[in-house]
Scaffold this motif. Sequence first.
Motif, PDB file in Angstrom:
ATOM      1  N   ALA A   1      -6.083   1.633   7.291  1.00 54.91           N
ATOM      2  CA  ALA A   1      -6.232   0.175   7.276  1.00 54.91           C
ATOM      3  C   ALA A   1      -7.684  -0.233   7.099  1.00 54.91           C
ATOM      4  O   ALA A   1      -8.605   0.464   7.539  1.00 54.91           O
ATOM      5  CB  ALA A   1      -5.687  -0.412   8.573  1.00 54.91           C
ATOM      6  N   SER A   2      -7.881  -1.370   6.458  1.00 51.78           N
ATOM      7  CA  SER A   2      -9.217  -1.966   6.418  1.00 51.78           C
ATOM      8  C   SER A   2      -9.507  -2.580   7.785  1.00 51.78           C
ATOM      9  O   SER A   2      -8.595  -2.838   8.579  1.00 51.78           O
ATOM     10  CB  SER A   2      -9.285  -3.038   5.326  1.00 51.78           C
ATOM     11  N   LYS A   3     -10.767  -2.812   8.085  1.00 56.45           N
ATOM     12  CA  LYS A   3     -11.156  -3.304   9.400  1.00 56.45           C
ATOM     13  C   LYS A   3     -10.487  -4.644   9.690  1.00 56.45           C
ATOM     14  O   LYS A   3     -10.470  -5.545   8.860  1.00 56.45           O
ATOM     15  CB  LYS A   3     -12.678  -3.453   9.483  1.00 56.45           C
TER      16      LYS A   3
ATOM     17  N   LYS B   1      -7.260  -4.930  10.242  1.00 57.21           N
ATOM     18  CA  LYS B   1      -5.863  -4.878   9.815  1.00 57.21           C
ATOM     19  C   LYS B   1      -5.124  -3.704  10.469  1.00 57.21           C
ATOM     20  O   LYS B   1      -4.013  -3.362  10.047  1.00 57.21           O
ATOM     21  CB  LYS B   1      -5.774  -4.736   8.293  1.00 57.21           C
ATOM     22  N   GLU B   2      -5.717  -3.102  11.496  1.00 51.06           N
ATOM     23  CA  GLU B   2      -5.138  -1.890  12.087  1.00 51.06           C
ATOM     24  C   GLU B   2      -3.732  -2.127  12.650  1.00 51.06           C
ATOM     25  O   GLU B   2      -2.810  -1.342  12.404  1.00 51.06           O
ATOM     26  CB  GLU B   2      -6.058  -1.334  13.180  1.00 51.06           C
TER      27      GLU B   2
ATOM     28  N   TYR C   1      -1.116  -2.587   9.953  1.00 49.84           N
ATOM     29  CA  TYR C   1      -0.738  -1.333   9.298  1.00 49.84           C
ATOM     30  C   TYR C   1       0.191  -0.511  10.187  1.00 49.84           C
ATOM     31  O   TYR C   1       1.090   0.178   9.681  1.00 49.84           O
ATOM     32  CB  TYR C   1      -1.986  -0.534   8.917  1.00 49.84           C
TER      33      TYR C   1
ATOM     34  N   ASP D   1      -3.811  -8.541  15.250  1.00 47.32           N
ATOM     35  CA  ASP D   1      -5.083  -8.513  14.510  1.00 47.32           C
ATOM     36  C   ASP D   1      -5.812  -9.856  14.599  1.00 47.32           C
ATOM     37  O   ASP D   1      -7.037  -9.907  14.599  1.00 47.32           O
ATOM     38  CB  ASP D   1      -4.830  -8.168  13.038  1.00 47.32           C
TER      39      ASP D   1
ATOM     40  N   ASP E   1       0.858  -1.178   0.000  1.00 45.83           N
ATOM     41  CA  ASP E   1       0.000   0.000   0.000  1.00 45.83           C
ATOM     42  C   ASP E   1       0.900   1.236   0.000  1.00 45.83           C
ATOM     43  O   ASP E   1       1.513   1.569   1.013  1.00 45.83           O
ATOM     44  CB  ASP E   1      -0.902  -0.009   1.243  1.00 45.83           C
TER      45      ASP E   1
ATOM     46  N   THR F   1      -3.980   3.485  11.267  1.00 44.83           N
ATOM     47  CA  THR F   1      -5.237   2.790  11.596  1.00 44.83           C
ATOM     48  C   THR F   1      -6.393   3.292  10.747  1.00 44.83           C
ATOM     49  O   THR F   1      -7.309   2.528  10.423  1.00 44.83           O
ATOM     50  CB  THR F   1      -5.580   2.968  13.079  1.00 44.83           C
ATOM     51  N   ARG F   2      -6.343   4.561  10.337  1.00 45.08           N
ATOM     52  CA  ARG F   2      -7.415   5.097   9.502  1.00 45.08           C
ATOM     53  C   ARG F   2      -7.284   4.634   8.051  1.00 45.08           C
ATOM     54  O   ARG F   2      -8.275   4.545   7.318  1.00 45.08           O
ATOM     55  CB  ARG F   2      -7.430   6.625   9.585  1.00 45.08           C
TER      56      ARG F   2
END
Length: 387
Positions: A122-124, A126-127, A130, A262, A4, A119-120
Amino acid sequence: MKIDKRMLPLAIGGLGIGTTEFAIMGLLPDIAKTLEITIPEAGHLISAYAMGVVIGAPILIGYSVKFPPKKVLFVLIIIFTLFNGLSAIAPNYSSMMVVRFLAGLPHGAFFGVGTVVATRLASKGKEAFYISLMFTGLTFANLAMVPLVTYVGHVFHWRWYFVIVTIIGFFTLGAIKLWLPNLEQKEGGAFLDELKILKSKRTWMVLLITGIGFGGLFTWFSYITPLMTLVAKVDTEYMAYVMILAGAGMFVGNLGGGYLSDRFNPEKTCIFLITSMMLALGCVFLFAENTIIALILTFVCGALSMAVSAPINIMMMKAAPKSEMMAASFMQAAFNIANAMGAFLGGIPLLYGLSYNYPSLVGVGMTFIGLMIAVRYLFLYGDRAKK
């Protein structure tokens, strides 16, 4: 796994911060000679930077929470780049102390803002992973950049170390400009309101887990050179490879800690990792005289030293959901306190003439205390408490 590119600015920034924080340790004799000071006096430059981290994190975060994260990160890296550049030309010890302190100011704030941004993005679910992606820059610094910069500083001049860090700073600015998306700033949040997180027992428990439990590993890392050369009987000329081995462990452990957090939740992951730290440090104390085992433990302890970063940061953000950036910045202060506490307490047995494997025994005690706090935290605030 697809990279990413939105995370690249945070990783590159972490690379620069990790390089400037850790490479100086191997260049202290060179710096001392040029500035005409003793090596212990040169060591105060490390303390000045750490003090900048502790002081700068809450202050810069407190006055920046109302601004967009992209703009805040850009300004923080400008400060970082400026004062690392000035470090390359500082003419004497006094000016170097000042610029090192100022260079440390944006360190904690960068990771504080970066943690929330990660965290913002990242997909739910996966915080934590990330967050670990952000810290890959820091771990890669220990794996490759610190040995490289140390070599350049020895062969040419230590001032090139700061020039290289400054160049990384410019790359980070470009990466932020190109790849970091514009995220909305947080509503409200006056400085004093942000500091209210310090009234929370939950917040203090996370900080204590970090400062005491994580500090246990610094009893090992602070004295790794004499441990490996005098106890494990590794030739001094191979210590650079030992540090690369530790850096490789940090790189692997960082990503592994994010994945486990996670998958199993941060509280349980934290308890597992601190327990592993305690056992690993116990093994260092017992088996460091065996060269092969000592090298294996170097990789393991390196991995554990970074594996805890993602889960403990998630725990802190959950403890202060309305002041996430301030909470994350205090975590950076706690990590630096852990560094100082581990080095200080780990050095006590050495004052009484004990061997260099004894600091790790102190680390066992520190991680045990951190483990007890973590178990209590899980009981009060984890999944079990919610049922």
